[in-house]
Design a protein around this motif. Structure first.
Motif, short mmCIF file in Angstrom:
data_model
loop_
_atom_site.label_atom_id
_atom_site.label_comp_id
_atom_site.label_asym_id
_atom_site.label_seq_id
_atom_site.Cartn_x
_atom_site.Cartn_y
_atom_site.Cartn_z
N ALA A 41 40.30 48.16 40.25
CA ALA A 41 41.49 48.63 40.98
C ALA A 41 41.91 47.61 42.04
CB ALA A 41 41.20 49.98 41.62
N THR A 42 40.94 46.99 42.68
CA THR A 42 41.24 45.95 43.67
C THR A 42 41.95 44.78 43.01
OG1 THR A 42 39.35 46.54 45.07
CG2 THR A 42 40.22 44.31 45.30
N GLU A 43 41.50 44.41 41.83
CA GLU A 43 42.15 43.31 41.10
C GLU A 43 43.61 43.65 40.80
OE1 GLU A 43 41.51 40.63 37.05
OE2 GLU A 43 40.70 42.67 37.15
N LYS A 44 43.87 44.88 40.37
CA LYS A 44 45.25 45.30 40.09
C LYS A 44 46.11 45.24 41.36
CE LYS A 44 43.84 48.61 36.50
NZ LYS A 44 43.73 50.06 36.20
N LEU A 45 45.53 45.63 42.49
CA LEU A 45 46.27 45.61 43.75
C LEU A 45 46.62 44.18 44.14
CD1 LEU A 45 47.06 48.06 45.52
CD2 LEU A 45 45.14 47.48 47.02
N ILE A 46 45.69 43.27 43.95
CA ILE A 46 45.96 41.86 44.25
C ILE A 46 47.07 41.33 43.35
CG2 ILE A 46 45.00 39.53 44.04
CD1 ILE A 46 42.35 40.65 45.07
N LYS A 47 47.01 41.66 42.08
CA LYS A 47 48.04 41.19 41.15
C LYS A 47 49.43 41.72 41.53
CE LYS A 47 45.28 40.40 36.97
NZ LYS A 47 45.02 40.84 35.58
N LYS A 48 49.47 42.95 42.03
CA LYS A 48 50.75 43.56 42.38
C LYS A 48 51.34 42.98 43.66
CE LYS A 48 53.04 47.98 43.28
NZ LYS A 48 52.93 49.46 43.27
N PHE A 49 50.50 42.81 44.68
CA PHE A 49 51.02 42.41 45.99
C PHE A 49 50.81 40.93 46.33
CE2 PHE A 49 50.31 47.02 46.55
CZ PHE A 49 51.57 47.39 47.00
N ALA A 70 50.45 37.96 43.93
CA ALA A 70 50.39 37.22 42.66
C ALA A 70 50.05 35.74 42.87
CB ALA A 70 51.72 37.35 41.92
N ASP A 71 50.27 35.25 44.08
CA ASP A 71 50.01 33.84 44.36
C ASP A 71 48.57 33.57 44.78
OD1 ASP A 71 50.53 35.34 46.70
OD2 ASP A 71 50.93 33.53 47.85
N TRP A 72 47.76 34.61 44.97
CA TRP A 72 46.37 34.42 45.37
C TRP A 72 45.54 33.92 44.20
CZ3 TRP A 72 44.37 39.06 48.83
CH2 TRP A 72 45.07 39.04 50.05
N ASP A 73 44.61 33.04 44.49
CA ASP A 73 43.64 32.58 43.50
C ASP A 73 42.37 33.40 43.72
OD1 ASP A 73 42.17 31.19 41.65
OD2 ASP A 73 41.81 29.47 42.94
N TYR A 74 41.99 34.20 42.75
CA TYR A 74 40.82 35.05 42.95
C TYR A 74 39.78 34.85 41.86
CZ TYR A 74 42.59 38.24 39.31
OH TYR A 74 43.02 38.78 38.12
N CYS A 75 38.54 35.15 42.23
CA CYS A 75 37.42 35.14 41.30
C CYS A 75 36.76 36.52 41.33
CB CYS A 75 36.39 34.08 41.68
SG CYS A 75 36.98 32.39 41.60
N MET A 107 47.42 28.57 49.49
CA MET A 107 47.02 29.62 48.56
C MET A 107 45.68 30.20 49.01
SD MET A 107 46.18 29.42 44.47
CE MET A 107 47.85 28.87 44.05
N LYS A 108 45.61 31.54 49.07
CA LYS A 108 44.39 32.19 49.52
C LYS A 108 43.40 32.28 48.37
CE LYS A 108 44.49 34.95 52.87
NZ LYS A 108 44.64 36.03 53.86
N LYS A 109 42.14 31.96 48.68
CA LYS A 109 41.06 32.04 47.70
C LYS A 109 40.23 33.29 47.99
CE LYS A 109 38.44 30.02 44.43
NZ LYS A 109 38.92 29.63 43.08
N VAL A 110 40.15 34.20 47.02
CA VAL A 110 39.54 35.51 47.24
C VAL A 110 38.48 35.78 46.19
CG1 VAL A 110 40.00 38.00 47.34
CG2 VAL A 110 41.67 36.39 48.26
N LEU A 111 37.41 36.45 46.64
CA LEU A 111 36.36 36.88 45.72
C LEU A 111 36.29 38.40 45.69
CD1 LEU A 111 33.86 36.25 43.93
CD2 LEU A 111 32.47 36.40 46.01
N ILE A 112 36.40 38.97 44.50
CA ILE A 112 36.17 40.40 44.31
C ILE A 112 34.71 40.54 43.89
CG2 ILE A 112 36.78 42.45 42.98
CD1 ILE A 112 39.52 41.15 42.46
N TRP A 113 33.90 41.17 44.74
CA TRP A 113 32.46 41.26 44.47
C TRP A 113 32.14 42.67 43.98
CZ3 TRP A 113 28.71 38.02 47.85
CH2 TRP A 113 27.46 37.96 47.22
#
Length: 199
Positions: A15-23, A25-30, A1-7
């Protein structure tokens, strides 16, 4: 699982968060930002060092501390660019006139009947445009030097370079540093890339 930070969590970060959720969904982001925000994924900037991230997606205007691993940092526009269907991408940068050139060119192409995305650093973030429509004939994107600092995939078919002056002195210690950042728009340019500049 990829761990990503939206800074950064302004219009671009959201908008970046929405894009991550769409493409992805398995990423773990903060999410982090200078101001505290009410979000279950929020972490404080001073706590970033307590996490290990595979990728950091940077909103425009965010300044990174020197201890951040630059190799995992990607600008918001560069991240969004990866999800564009095959089309014509026009990247516009420079010190002055970017927004005006973008708007005039976009309106002209729309008047000819083309479907055109007009956005970027100001106005609608590229990620938002991709979420709104699966296809445009042209993407016309204003790109700031801040966004160009962390480019990996961005490859405009046409680059419009309006002009260059020593701006953003609070970020760049010299004109050469400012120019170097803007020059990153040519990072993936080839002999098939068209360029329009004042000289």
């Amino acid at each position: 699982m990829k761990k990503v930070l939206i800074w950064g969590y302004g219009v671009s970060g959201k908008a970046t968060e929405k894009l991550i959720k769409k493409f992805h969904a398995d990423w773990d982001y903060c999410i982090t930002a200078k101001e505290n925000i009410l979000h279950e994924k929020y972490i404080k900037e001073q706590d970033i060092g307590n996490f290990v991230f595979d990728k950091i997606i940077l909103s425009p205007g965010v300044s990174l501390s020197p201890d951040i691993d630059q190799s995992i940092v990607q600008s918001d526009v560069d991240f969004a660019y990866q999800y564009i269907a095959k089309t014509v991408f026009i990247g516009i940068t420079g010190s002055n006139g970017k927004t005006s050139v973008r708007n005039y060119l976009g309106s002209f192409l729309q008047s000819l009947g083309y479907r055109v995305f007009i956005g970027g650093n100001s106005g609608v973030p590229l990620a938002e445009g991709i979420l709104f429509s699966s296809y445009y004939d042209f993407y016309i994107c204003e790109i700031s030097s801040y966004q160009l600092e962390h480019i990996k995939f961005l490859k405009p078919n046409l680059i419009i370079f309006t002009n260059i002056f020593y701006t953003h002195k609070e970020r760049y210690a010299s004109f050469e540093e400012s120019k170097k950042a803007k020059w990153h728009i040519f990072h993936n340019a080839t002999d098939k890339t068209f360029v329009i500049s004042e000289k």
